[in-house]
Design an enzyme around this catalytic site. Structure first.
Site, PDB file in Angstrom:
ATOM      1  N   CYS A  61       0.794  -1.235   0.000  1.00 47.40           N
ATOM      2  CA  CYS A  61       0.000   0.000   0.000  1.00 47.40           C
ATOM      3  C   CYS A  61       0.830   1.290   0.000  1.00 47.40           C
ATOM      4  CB  CYS A  61      -0.926   0.040   1.211  1.00 47.40           C
ATOM      5  SG  CYS A  61      -1.633  -1.546   1.666  1.00 47.40           S
ATOM      6  N   CYS A  64       1.682   3.784  -3.092  1.00 49.37           N
ATOM      7  CA  CYS A  64       0.701   4.747  -3.629  1.00 49.37           C
ATOM      8  C   CYS A  64       0.143   5.694  -2.564  1.00 49.37           C
ATOM      9  CB  CYS A  64      -0.459   3.997  -4.270  1.00 49.37           C
ATOM     10  SG  CYS A  64       0.034   3.143  -5.767  1.00 49.37           S
ATOM     11  N   HIS A  65      -0.036   5.185  -1.330  1.00 54.28           N
ATOM     12  CA  HIS A  65      -0.714   6.016  -0.316  1.00 54.28           C
ATOM     13  C   HIS A  65       0.258   6.737   0.613  1.00 54.28           C
ATOM     14  CE1 HIS A  65      -4.633   4.342  -1.440  1.00 54.28           C
ATOM     15  NE2 HIS A  65      -4.025   3.181  -1.529  1.00 54.28           N
ATOM     16  N   MET A 108      -6.505   1.271  -8.152  1.00 50.18           N
ATOM     17  CA  MET A 108      -6.362   0.512  -6.904  1.00 50.18           C
ATOM     18  C   MET A 108      -6.528  -0.977  -7.220  1.00 50.18           C
ATOM     19  SD  MET A 108      -6.478   0.278  -3.426  1.00 50.18           S
ATOM     20  CE  MET A 108      -6.949  -1.049  -2.335  1.00 50.18           C
ATOM     21  N   HIS A 353       5.973  11.334 -10.418  1.00 47.77           N
ATOM     22  CA  HIS A 353       6.190   9.881 -10.371  1.00 47.77           C
ATOM     23  C   HIS A 353       7.269   9.464 -11.366  1.00 47.77           C
ATOM     24  CE1 HIS A 353       5.005   5.948  -8.939  1.00 47.77           C
ATOM     25  NE2 HIS A 353       5.003   5.523 -10.184  1.00 47.77           N
ATOM     26  N   HIS A 395       1.009   7.400 -16.740  1.00 46.17           N
ATOM     27  CA  HIS A 395       2.072   6.514 -16.236  1.00 46.17           C
ATOM     28  C   HIS A 395       2.983   6.179 -17.410  1.00 46.17           C
ATOM     29  CE1 HIS A 395       4.099   2.988 -14.524  1.00 46.17           C
ATOM     30  NE2 HIS A 395       3.778   3.507 -13.347  1.00 46.17           N
TER      31      HIS A 395
HETATM   32 FE1  DHE Z   1       7.206   1.007 -10.403  1.00 46.77          FE
HETATM   33  C1  DHE Z   1       9.514   2.547 -12.434  1.00 46.77           C
HETATM   34  C2  DHE Z   1       7.329   3.663  -8.287  1.00 46.77           C
HETATM   35  C3  DHE Z   1       4.557  -0.284  -8.668  1.00 46.77           C
HETATM   36  C4  DHE Z   1       7.424  -1.845 -12.215  1.00 46.77           C
HETATM   37  N1  DHE Z   1       8.218   2.781 -10.390  1.00 46.77           N
HETATM   38  C5  DHE Z   1       9.117   3.235 -11.330  1.00 46.77           C
HETATM   39  C6  DHE Z   1       9.580   4.535 -10.939  1.00 46.77           C
HETATM   40  C7  DHE Z   1       8.960   4.844  -9.756  1.00 46.77           C
HETATM   41  C8  DHE Z   1       8.111   3.747  -9.413  1.00 46.77           C
HETATM   42  C9  DHE Z   1       9.126   6.113  -8.961  1.00 46.77           C
HETATM   43  C10 DHE Z   1      10.569   5.386 -11.714  1.00 46.77           C
HETATM   44  C11 DHE Z   1      11.981   4.981 -11.403  1.00 46.77           C
HETATM   45  C12 DHE Z   1      13.002   5.776 -12.198  1.00 46.77           C
HETATM   46  O1  DHE Z   1      12.836   5.917 -13.420  1.00 46.77           O
HETATM   47  O2  DHE Z   1      13.962   6.283 -11.604  1.00 46.77           O
HETATM   48  N2  DHE Z   1       6.087   1.610  -8.791  1.00 46.77           N
HETATM   49  C13 DHE Z   1       6.333   2.714  -8.052  1.00 46.77           C
HETATM   50  C14 DHE Z   1       5.396   2.798  -6.963  1.00 46.77           C
HETATM   51  O3  DHE Z   1       5.404   3.651  -6.029  1.00 46.77           O
HETATM   52  C15 DHE Z   1       4.356   1.769  -7.192  1.00 46.77           C
HETATM   53  C16 DHE Z   1       3.141   2.463  -7.782  1.00 46.77           C
HETATM   54  C17 DHE Z   1       3.850   1.033  -5.975  1.00 46.77           C
HETATM   55  C18 DHE Z   1       4.884   0.328  -5.163  1.00 46.77           C
HETATM   56  O4  DHE Z   1       4.574  -0.085  -4.041  1.00 46.77           O
HETATM   57  O5  DHE Z   1       6.021   0.161  -5.601  1.00 46.77           O
HETATM   58  C19 DHE Z   1       5.039   0.932  -8.272  1.00 46.77           C
HETATM   59  N3  DHE Z   1       6.147  -0.758 -10.453  1.00 46.77           N
HETATM   60  C20 DHE Z   1       5.130  -1.081  -9.654  1.00 46.77           C
HETATM   61  C21 DHE Z   1       4.666  -2.427  -9.906  1.00 46.77           C
HETATM   62  O6  DHE Z   1       3.741  -3.037  -9.285  1.00 46.77           O
HETATM   63  C22 DHE Z   1       5.421  -2.943 -11.075  1.00 46.77           C
HETATM   64  C23 DHE Z   1       4.474  -3.042 -12.262  1.00 46.77           C
HETATM   65  C24 DHE Z   1       6.028  -4.323 -10.882  1.00 46.77           C
HETATM   66  C25 DHE Z   1       7.165  -4.382  -9.896  1.00 46.77           C
HETATM   67  O7  DHE Z   1       8.176  -4.973 -10.251  1.00 46.77           O
HETATM   68  O8  DHE Z   1       7.035  -3.873  -8.803  1.00 46.77           O
HETATM   69  C26 DHE Z   1       6.420  -1.808 -11.284  1.00 46.77           C
HETATM   70  N4  DHE Z   1       8.276   0.468 -12.041  1.00 46.77           N
HETATM   71  C27 DHE Z   1       8.246  -0.779 -12.591  1.00 46.77           C
HETATM   72  C28 DHE Z   1       9.192  -0.824 -13.690  1.00 46.77           C
HETATM   73  C29 DHE Z   1       9.781   0.444 -13.775  1.00 46.77           C
HETATM   74  C30 DHE Z   1       9.189   1.230 -12.714  1.00 46.77           C
HETATM   75  C31 DHE Z   1       9.445  -2.023 -14.595  1.00 46.77           C
HETATM   76  C32 DHE Z   1      10.854   0.902 -14.763  1.00 46.77           C
HETATM   77  C33 DHE Z   1      10.260   1.233 -16.084  1.00 46.77           C
HETATM   78  C34 DHE Z   1      11.324   1.599 -17.089  1.00 46.77           C
HETATM   79  O9  DHE Z   1      11.222   1.128 -18.244  1.00 46.77           O
HETATM   80  O10 DHE Z   1      12.223   2.358 -16.744  1.00 46.77           O
END
Ligand code: DHE
Length: 563
Positions: A61, A64-65, A108, A353, A395
């Site tokens: 959680c 996002c929150h 969500m 983000h 996103h």
């Molecule tokens: Fe991510 C990138 C935050 C959930 C897979 N994710 C990012 C970035 C942030 C972020 C701030 C950018 C990083 C950068 O470029 O420096 N992500 C968050 C969260 O806060 C969130 C919403 C909830 C959490 O608890 O983490 C979240 N993200 C996810 C997932 O559930 C994903 C789909 C699967 C996982 O592995 O957790 C996921 N996020 C990704 C991926 C990137 C990413 C694959 C990089 C994308 C890219 O091509 O650069």
């Protein structure tokens, strides 16, 4: 949008209804034995339940929150509300349980339905969010220093690649719930190594040379992976904070010095700070807190989490996006002693983000996802260019840069909250920074997480991993970058279970790799490899080691910021 509004109304109404019920319960519970954490509504948790709830909140959680539950991408979850969203104690256990079980259209997840949280855990979390948020523990530079492990000193590392493999075409694949990173040979598709990088690795970035991968986990652990030994290995690690999402290396080489692969920066979610490390050893060098006022003048936020970070090739700067305050920090790393005073802090829009460079590498575009905007920063001139209205919860990942015959260079973002891909013109002229085209994705609803293209390709790829519809979760959409027409919808073969998420090209730009993100205890996840010309499935990588694959990062493309 209509649906979302309706749901929010329902959300509020259910809240009012359950509020009445809660009040009735209150009186009957007055005599109940006091437990450690007790809300005004009578909801209480034992210390053991509290610990469990804290862990679940952190894992599912807080992203996002927010850890302090003041809201960011998702709404605030405070017992007394925040004026914008209903007080959780008024919503009551039953309404909150329903939301945690079934999800909401704005993104969500349906944690209960998916089976990620059991009915007991859903109930636990419904109670937890009606209690005051627990305090955030401290994590200081001393803690970072204590966590540092130099496993292979630089002098003991190989001096040339010891592998005959084409290591520049390696893929680092995040095995999310296994706490591992798989290194896969992009030429042969063979697994080269599985590395234990720690809890829920989030992303990988590479050194400028491409020799090293840096991984960052949700537990704040940064890991340095050397790709030159015959079998890639972890050579250093450290923990930058309790919770983190971003890591980036210094990339500048020019009149101000050669900083390539000198430093890395890790952005902390909790506590909110960034840490600079020596890029080759991960020795911690500097910690800077990112707390501050919203947009530089409003409410003070201690929880001011570092979201995406990118490194400029043109200046010794990192672009650091501070989520809750909506400030973009341009951190000049050329003199670490003056790093804070040399940082330009630009007020933009709240809840920054993810984002990426335009095709020139001079403008950075980042989503302020909770307010449906894309912020454009002119990095060399250190100023805000504009803030663009897009669809619901943009996103972009790092976005995608396409060249369109009619509009020239465009930067693309998808949206979690609606099925839309927005194309923003980036060339100078009357259209610059305008959304010149929108694609309405088929099937309704939102749920797109990532888009991807390659300079050699005529295609734009988009997933729907967060859709509430199972067939869309398991589909990838490929569009023509000139006509914007949907060319093909690719469906995950039935034998693989899970959502299709995140695309990455190989070094040559003729293959696209897609993860099928299954459950932790099942071996039916896969990485699907499509031919970018024919759009046919070429090969599927599978195996009992391939647990919950999510992000994939090709060495060459990551080192060269190709997207
Ligand atoms: Fe991510 C990138 C935050 C959930 C897979 N994710 C990012 C970035 C942030 C972020 C701030 C950018 C990083 C950068 O470029 O420096 N992500 C968050 C969260 O806060 C969130 C919403 C909830 C959490 O608890 O983490 C979240 N993200 C996810 C997932 O559930 C994903 C789909 C699967 C996982 O592995 O957790 C996921 N996020 C990704 C991926 C990137 C990413 C694959 C990089 C994308 C890219 O091509 O650069």
């Amino acid at each position: 949008m209509k649906k979302l509004k309706l749901f929010l109304l329902l959300f509020a109404l259910v809240g009012l209804f359950s509020c009445k019920n809660e009040k009735k319960e209150d009186t009957s519970k007055k005599t109940e034995e006091a437990k450690v954490e007790k809300a005004a509504t009578g909801v209480s948790l034992t210390p053991a339940e509290m610990e469990k709830a804290k862990k679940i909140f952190f894992n599912t959680c807080a992203g996002c929150h927010g850890t302090t539950r003041k809201g960011a991408t998702g709404p605030s979850l405070l017992p007394d509300g925040d004026g914008k969203f209903p007080a959780t104690k008024d919503l009551g256990t039953e309404a909150i349980k329903s939301i945690i079980t079934n999800g909401m259209p704005g993104g969500m997840p349906d944690w209960g339905k998916q089976g990620i949280l059991s009915p007991q855990e859903v109930e636990l979390m419904a109670k937890f969010v009606q209690l005051p948020p627990p305090p955030v523990p401290k994590y200081t530079m001393d803690d970072v220093m204590k966590s540092w492990k130099l496993i292979v000193p630089v002098k003991d590392r190989v001096t040339k690649p010891m592998t005959k493999r084409n290591w520049r075409n390696y893929f680092g694949v995040v095995l999310r719930d296994a706490g591992q990173v798989a290194i896969i040979d992009g030429d042969t598709k063979e697994k080269v190594a599985i590395l234990n990088t720690g809890f829920a690795v989030h992303i990988l970035r590479t050194s400028v040379s491409g020799r090293y991968f840096f991984s960052i986990g949700r537990d704040g652990k940064v890991t340095l992976i050397d790709l030159w030994p015959e079998t890639p290995q972890i050579v250093a690690e450290a923990k930058a904070s309790f919770d983190a999402r971003s890591v980036e290396v210094s990339k500048y080489h020019g009149p101000k010095g050669d900083f390539r692969d000198k430093y890395i920066i890790v952005g902390g979610y909790t506590p909110s700070h960034y840490v600079v490390f020596d890029a080759m050893t991960l020795k911690p060098l500097k910690l800077v807190k990112t707390d501050g006022k919203v947009l530089g003048k409003g409410e003070y936020r201690d929880e001011a989490r570092v979201a995406s970070i990118v490194a400029s090739h043109h200046d010794p700067l990192w672009v650091v996006n501070v989520k809750e305050t909506g400030m973009v920090w341009l951190v000049d790393y050329s003199d670490l002693d003056k790093i804070d005073e040399n940082t330009a802090k630009i007020p933009t829009a709240q809840f920054l983000h993810d984002g990426g460079w335009d095709h020139t590498g001079k403008y950075f575009l980042v989503a302020a996802n909770a307010v449906n905007k894309i912020v454009v920063i002119d990095v060399p001139n250190k100023k805000l260019v504009t803030i663009i209205d897009v669809g619901t919860k943009p996103h972009p990942g790092r976005g995608a840069n396409i060249y369109n015959k009619k509009y020239g260079w465009l930067w693309v973002t998808g949206h979690i909250g609606e099925g839309k891909l927005a194309f923003i013109a980036t060339d100078p002229g009357p259209n610059q920074w305008k959304v010149v085209h929108n694609i309405v994705m088929e099937g309704g609803g939102g749920g797109n997480l990532f888009v991807k293209t390659h300079p050699k390709s005529k295609h734009l790829w988009a997933d729907r991993a967060l859709s509430t519809q199972e067939d869309l979760q398991r589909s990838i959409f490929v569009y023509d970058i000139n006509t914007f027409k949907l060319l093909k919808t690719l469906h995950v073969p039935d034998k693989y279970k899970g959502r299709a998420v995140h695309m990455e090209y190989n070094k040559n730009g003729n293959e696209v790799w897609v993860s099928v993100w299954g459950k932790k205890n099942e071996t039916t996840s896969a990485v699907l490899i499509y031919d970018d010309k024919t759009l046919k499935l070429k090969q599927a990588i599978e195996g009992d080691w391939l647990i919950t694959p999510t992000g994939k990062f090709n060495v060459y493309n990551t080192a060269h910021d190709i997207y």
